[in-house]
Design a protein around this motif. Structure first.
Motif, PDB file in Angstrom:
ATOM      1  N   SER A  30       0.115   7.330  -4.553  1.00 16.51           N
ATOM      2  CA  SER A  30       0.341   6.697  -3.256  1.00 16.51           C
ATOM      3  C   SER A  30       1.771   6.917  -2.815  1.00 16.51           C
ATOM      4  O   SER A  30       2.680   7.056  -3.639  1.00 16.51           O
ATOM      5  CB  SER A  30       0.054   5.197  -3.348  1.00 16.51           C
ATOM      6  N   ASN A  31       1.977   6.943  -1.514  1.00 15.94           N
ATOM      7  CA  ASN A  31       3.320   6.992  -0.955  1.00 15.94           C
ATOM      8  C   ASN A  31       3.982   5.629  -1.173  1.00 15.94           C
ATOM      9  O   ASN A  31       3.317   4.601  -1.104  1.00 15.94           O
ATOM     10  CB  ASN A  31       3.232   7.303   0.547  1.00 15.94           C
ATOM     11  N   TYR A  32       5.309   5.616  -1.421  1.00 21.30           N
ATOM     12  CA  TYR A  32       5.953   4.323  -1.654  1.00 21.30           C
ATOM     13  C   TYR A  32       5.932   3.420  -0.429  1.00 21.30           C
ATOM     14  O   TYR A  32       6.161   2.205  -0.537  1.00 21.30           O
ATOM     15  CB  TYR A  32       7.384   4.494  -2.174  1.00 21.30           C
ATOM     16  N   ALA A  33       5.633   3.977   0.734  1.00 21.89           N
ATOM     17  CA  ALA A  33       5.475   3.134   1.925  1.00 21.89           C
ATOM     18  C   ALA A  33       4.289   2.192   1.773  1.00 21.89           C
ATOM     19  O   ALA A  33       4.218   1.154   2.426  1.00 21.89           O
ATOM     20  CB  ALA A  33       5.290   4.006   3.166  1.00 21.89           C
ATOM     21  N   GLY A  34       3.368   2.538   0.888  1.00 26.31           N
ATOM     22  CA  GLY A  34       2.182   1.721   0.663  1.00 26.31           C
ATOM     23  C   GLY A  34       2.331   0.751  -0.488  1.00 26.31           C
ATOM     24  O   GLY A  34       1.328   0.362  -1.109  1.00 26.31           O
ATOM     25  N   LEU A  35       3.554   0.327  -0.796  1.00 28.68           N
ATOM     26  CA  LEU A  35       3.805  -0.562  -1.927  1.00 28.68           C
ATOM     27  C   LEU A  35       2.949  -1.823  -1.870  1.00 28.68           C
ATOM     28  O   LEU A  35       2.350  -2.226  -2.875  1.00 28.68           O
ATOM     29  CB  LEU A  35       5.290  -0.943  -1.969  1.00 28.68           C
ATOM     30  N   ALA A  36       2.872  -2.465  -0.717  1.00 28.31           N
ATOM     31  CA  ALA A  36       2.112  -3.720  -0.594  1.00 28.31           C
ATOM     32  C   ALA A  36       0.637  -3.498  -0.912  1.00 28.31           C
ATOM     33  O   ALA A  36       0.001  -4.333  -1.570  1.00 28.31           O
ATOM     34  CB  ALA A  36       2.279  -4.302   0.806  1.00 28.31           C
ATOM     35  N   LYS A  37       0.085  -2.380  -0.473  1.00 31.29           N
ATOM     36  CA  LYS A  37      -1.323  -2.088  -0.729  1.00 31.29           C
ATOM     37  C   LYS A  37      -1.568  -1.832  -2.207  1.00 31.29           C
ATOM     38  O   LYS A  37      -2.595  -2.253  -2.753  1.00 31.29           O
ATOM     39  CB  LYS A  37      -1.769  -0.879   0.101  1.00 31.29           C
ATOM     40  N   LEU A 169      11.303   0.133   3.098  1.00 26.67           N
ATOM     41  CA  LEU A 169      12.408  -0.818   3.158  1.00 26.67           C
ATOM     42  C   LEU A 169      12.037  -2.065   3.957  1.00 26.67           C
ATOM     43  O   LEU A 169      12.565  -3.156   3.687  1.00 26.67           O
ATOM     44  CB  LEU A 169      13.643  -0.142   3.765  1.00 26.67           C
ATOM     45  N   ARG A 170      11.115  -1.931   4.927  1.00 24.24           N
ATOM     46  CA  ARG A 170      10.657  -3.096   5.696  1.00 24.24           C
ATOM     47  C   ARG A 170       9.801  -4.030   4.848  1.00 24.24           C
ATOM     48  O   ARG A 170       9.924  -5.251   4.931  1.00 24.24           O
ATOM     49  CB  ARG A 170       9.879  -2.653   6.936  1.00 24.24           C
ATOM     50  N   VAL A 171       8.895  -3.455   4.045  1.00 26.88           N
ATOM     51  CA  VAL A 171       7.976  -4.293   3.265  1.00 26.88           C
ATOM     52  C   VAL A 171       8.579  -4.742   1.942  1.00 26.88           C
ATOM     53  O   VAL A 171       8.097  -5.704   1.333  1.00 26.88           O
ATOM     54  CB  VAL A 171       6.639  -3.560   2.996  1.00 26.88           C
TER      55      VAL A 171
END
Length: 242
Positions: A30-37, A169-171
């Motif tokens: 997964s892309n690290y932008a999807g950390l919450a998922k 960085l937002r999540v």
């Protein structure tokens, strides 16, 4: 590194004593932008520690078939996931001079962005060797340094790396438990600027209780042993307890 099966058994027992259970490590593509998922898939919303290494794999960079390296000829691809998105060759064919100039400036701080964009934008460039030769033909004083910057800028654009980083960085604060820490390792100025700004803004707003006052760099011994560590910068932040 475990030296024996008995050592592995001891570690496993200790993990169970600490409440880790049998599943200590899980890998997700997964892309690290999807950390919450990813955390949601683990049945969690927050963790005590996040470490993000934004660097590329040396195995990817050194593989000519991936198109990341200018040292050997290969298809001009540059996608982290070859099954998704468009290649660098396709991206260059679609972009205009103004857009490419901006990408070269923002993604690699390229001083000759306009000259480079004029000979690259909208062109059919199929291989890394073609691109390198095109850059060298301009006779820029920077030489191979200009080549490095162009390759970096194109890779970031093709993979939308800054968009992913900004989302991460937002999540990130919401994924950290109170008092939790985040550490981010960057490898060029565009990444470091975004991390530094996000951490400082989070500290001023009270989201982060503390952030790194100074960036951490690789020591001289590590730089000699691993030249790819030279541009690395490490920053950290600690989530507030409220």
């Amino acid at each position: 590194t475990l030296s024996s099966s008995s050592a592995a058994s001891d570690v496993y027992k200790r993990q169970q004593q600490l409440g880790y259970g049998s599943e200590v490590f899980r890998a997700f593509r997964s892309n690290y932008a999807g950390l919450a998922k990813v955390l949601a898939q683990c049945g969690r919303s927050q963790v005590d520690f996040v470490f993000a290494d934004l660097g590329c794999s040396s195995m990817q960079i050194d593989d000519p078939s991936r198109g990341f390296t200018f040292k050997e000829d290969g298809p001009l691809d540059m996608r982290m996931n070859p099954q998704r998105g468009i290649s660098a060759a396709q991206w260059l064919e679609q972009v205009n001079v103004a857009q490419l100039t901006q990408v070269l400036q923002e993604n690699a701080d390229e001083p000759d962005a306009e000259r480079l964009a004029a000979v690259m934008a909208g062109k059919k460039i199929q291989s890394t060797r073609e691109l390198v030769q095109l850059i060298h033909n301009l006779g820029l004083a920077a030489g191979d340094l200009a080549v490095r910057r162009v390759f970096q800028a194109l890779r970031i654009a093709v993979n939308e790396e800054f968009t992913a980083l900004e989302q991460f960085l937002r999540v990130l604060p919401h994924c950290l438990a109170p008092g939790g820490r985040a550490v981010v390792l960057t490898f060029h100025s565009g990444e470091d600027r975004r991390v530094k700004k996000a951490f400082q803004e989070g500290w001023r707003s009270g989201v982060y209780a503390e952030v790194a006052r100074e960036v951490t760099l690789a020591g001289s011994a590590e730089r000699r042993a691993n030249p790819r560590s030279i541009p690395a910068k490490l920053r950290w932040a600690q989530r507030g307890v409220i």
